[in-house]
Design a protein around this motif. Structure first.
Motif, mmCIF file in Angstrom:
data_model
loop_
_atom_site.group_PDB
_atom_site.id
_atom_site.type_symbol
_atom_site.label_atom_id
_atom_site.label_comp_id
_atom_site.label_asym_id
_atom_site.label_seq_id
_atom_site.Cartn_x
_atom_site.Cartn_y
_atom_site.Cartn_z
ATOM 1 N N GLU A 1 0.828 -1.203 0.000
ATOM 2 C CA GLU A 1 0.000 0.000 0.000
ATOM 3 C C GLU A 1 0.868 1.261 0.000
ATOM 4 O O GLU A 1 0.529 2.249 -0.634
ATOM 5 N N ILE A 2 1.989 1.213 0.715
ATOM 6 C CA ILE A 2 2.906 2.356 0.751
ATOM 7 C C ILE A 2 3.566 2.536 -0.612
ATOM 8 O O ILE A 2 3.512 3.605 -1.213
ATOM 9 N N ASP A 3 4.230 1.482 -1.065
ATOM 10 C CA ASP A 3 4.892 1.498 -2.374
ATOM 11 C C ASP A 3 5.119 0.046 -2.777
ATOM 12 O O ASP A 3 5.750 -0.709 -2.022
ATOM 13 N N PRO A 4 4.639 -0.376 -3.930
ATOM 14 C CA PRO A 4 4.743 -1.791 -4.321
ATOM 15 C C PRO A 4 6.173 -2.318 -4.375
ATOM 16 O O PRO A 4 6.415 -3.487 -4.105
ATOM 17 N N ILE A 5 7.123 -1.474 -4.683
ATOM 18 C CA ILE A 5 8.502 -1.943 -4.817
ATOM 19 C C ILE A 5 9.143 -2.214 -3.450
ATOM 20 O O ILE A 5 10.065 -3.021 -3.354
ATOM 21 N N ILE A 6 8.653 -1.588 -2.391
ATOM 22 C CA ILE A 6 9.242 -1.775 -1.056
ATOM 23 C C ILE A 6 9.142 -3.236 -0.629
ATOM 24 O O ILE A 6 10.106 -3.810 -0.129
ATOM 25 N N PHE A 7 7.980 -3.851 -0.822
ATOM 26 C CA PHE A 7 7.821 -5.256 -0.428
ATOM 27 C C PHE A 7 8.773 -6.139 -1.210
ATOM 28 O O PHE A 7 9.387 -7.049 -0.649
ATOM 29 N N ASP A 8 8.907 -5.892 -2.509
ATOM 30 C CA ASP A 8 9.795 -6.707 -3.327
ATOM 31 C C ASP A 8 11.248 -6.596 -2.881
ATOM 32 O O ASP A 8 11.966 -7.590 -2.824
ATOM 33 N N VAL A 9 11.673 -5.391 -2.535
ATOM 34 C CA VAL A 9 13.050 -5.191 -2.080
ATOM 35 C C VAL A 9 13.269 -5.878 -0.731
ATOM 36 O O VAL A 9 14.268 -6.578 -0.533
ATOM 37 N N ILE A 10 12.340 -5.693 0.202
ATOM 38 C CA ILE A 10 12.466 -6.328 1.519
ATOM 39 C C ILE A 10 12.439 -7.846 1.390
ATOM 40 O O ILE A 10 13.232 -8.551 2.024
ATOM 41 N N LEU A 11 11.559 -8.358 0.541
ATOM 42 C CA LEU A 11 11.478 -9.798 0.328
ATOM 43 C C LEU A 11 12.767 -10.335 -0.275
ATOM 44 O O LEU A 11 13.272 -11.384 0.136
ATOM 45 N N CYS A 12 13.338 -9.605 -1.219
ATOM 46 C CA CYS A 12 14.586 -10.027 -1.862
ATOM 47 C C CYS A 12 15.713 -10.095 -0.838
ATOM 48 O O CYS A 12 16.423 -11.103 -0.744
ATOM 49 N N PHE A 13 15.907 -9.036 -0.065
ATOM 50 C CA PHE A 13 17.003 -9.006 0.902
ATOM 51 C C PHE A 13 16.803 -10.012 2.031
ATOM 52 O O PHE A 13 17.755 -10.679 2.447
ATOM 53 N N SER A 14 15.588 -10.151 2.535
ATOM 54 C CA SER A 14 15.368 -11.113 3.614
ATOM 55 C C SER A 14 15.503 -12.549 3.112
ATOM 56 O O SER A 14 15.978 -13.421 3.846
ATOM 57 N N SER A 15 15.135 -12.812 1.857
ATOM 58 C CA SER A 15 15.320 -14.148 1.285
ATOM 59 C C SER A 15 16.802 -14.478 1.126
ATOM 60 O O SER A 15 17.245 -15.583 1.458
ATOM 61 N N ILE A 16 17.562 -13.523 0.628
ATOM 62 C CA ILE A 16 19.006 -13.731 0.482
ATOM 63 C C ILE A 16 19.646 -13.967 1.848
ATOM 64 O O ILE A 16 20.481 -14.868 2.014
ATOM 65 N N PHE A 17 19.262 -13.180 2.851
ATOM 66 C CA PHE A 17 19.783 -13.341 4.210
ATOM 67 C C PHE A 17 19.442 -14.727 4.753
ATOM 68 O O PHE A 17 20.288 -15.403 5.352
ATOM 69 N N ALA A 18 18.200 -15.182 4.552
ATOM 70 C CA ALA A 18 17.780 -16.498 5.035
ATOM 71 C C ALA A 18 18.562 -17.612 4.344
ATOM 72 O O ALA A 18 19.003 -18.572 4.996
ATOM 73 N N ILE A 19 18.744 -17.511 3.046
ATOM 74 C CA ILE A 19 19.478 -18.540 2.301
ATOM 75 C C ILE A 19 20.935 -18.590 2.742
ATOM 76 O O ILE A 19 21.496 -19.667 2.962
ATOM 77 N N ILE A 20 21.562 -17.431 2.890
ATOM 78 C CA ILE A 20 22.969 -17.389 3.305
ATOM 79 C C ILE A 20 23.144 -17.981 4.699
ATOM 80 O O ILE A 20 24.047 -18.791 4.928
ATOM 81 N N THR A 21 22.291 -17.614 5.641
ATOM 82 C CA THR A 21 22.441 -18.141 7.001
ATOM 83 C C THR A 21 22.180 -19.645 7.050
ATOM 84 O O THR A 21 22.860 -20.367 7.778
ATOM 85 N N PHE A 22 21.241 -20.128 6.248
ATOM 86 C CA PHE A 22 20.974 -21.563 6.210
ATOM 87 C C PHE A 22 22.183 -22.311 5.669
ATOM 88 O O PHE A 22 22.622 -23.315 6.246
ATOM 89 N N PHE A 23 22.746 -21.845 4.566
ATOM 90 C CA PHE A 23 23.894 -22.541 3.981
ATOM 91 C C PHE A 23 25.142 -22.419 4.849
ATOM 92 O O PHE A 23 25.990 -23.314 4.843
ATOM 93 N N ARG A 24 25.270 -21.347 5.617
ATOM 94 C CA ARG A 24 26.383 -21.245 6.564
ATOM 95 C C ARG A 24 26.254 -22.299 7.650
ATOM 96 O O ARG A 24 27.254 -22.879 8.077
#
Length: 131
Positions: free
Chosen positions: A96-119
């Motif tokens: 609702e604020i800005d459609p791109i904000i969710f996509d950016v947050i989702l991208c960074f949090s997904s990358i963070f989750a994948i990196i921590t899992f593989f570590r």
């Protein structure tokens, strides 16, 4: 029709912070809270018994295993997955604020989750716990 606000006719649990939310949002928020709780407790050195395999070991074997590095990595995985579920819980608000904000947050949090899992997996393999 009974008097009162019409947005309350949607069913129980549909109103949160002035907006209409569905059960997916509540479920994501609850899972996020649980993951954050586990992350905090692991970081504090508590709840080791909830780790698979460690709770079934005899006490004499537990003394020879340094569980702290595994717990630290598990805490980070729980935290990163909690962030991911938190992003899903507030998807409606972020879009609702800005459609791109969710996509950016989702991208960074997904990358963070994948990196921590593989570590965590890499640490387990390097220390001979996985084959």
């Amino acid at each position: 029709n009974p008097p009162g606000p019409t947005h309350l006719k949607c069913g129980w649990g549909q109103l949160l912070i002035g907006g209409i939310v569905n059960t997916k949002d509540f479920t994501s928020l609850a899972i996020s809270a649980i993951l954050f709780l586990f992350s905090i407790q692991y970081h504090r050195g508590k709840w080791y018994g909830s780790l698979a395999g460690y709770n079934t070991m005899p006490k004499d074997e537990r003394e020879y295993i340094d569980i702290r590095p595994y717990v630290q990595r598990t805490s980070m995985v729980c935290f990163s997955m909690g962030l991911l579920f938190l992003a899903f819980a507030f998807e409606w608000w972020l879009r609702e604020i800005d459609p791109i904000i969710f996509d950016v947050i989702l991208c960074f949090s997904s990358i963070f989750a994948i990196i921590t899992f593989f570590r965590m997996v890499k640490y387990a393999i390097m220390n001979g716990r996985l084959e």
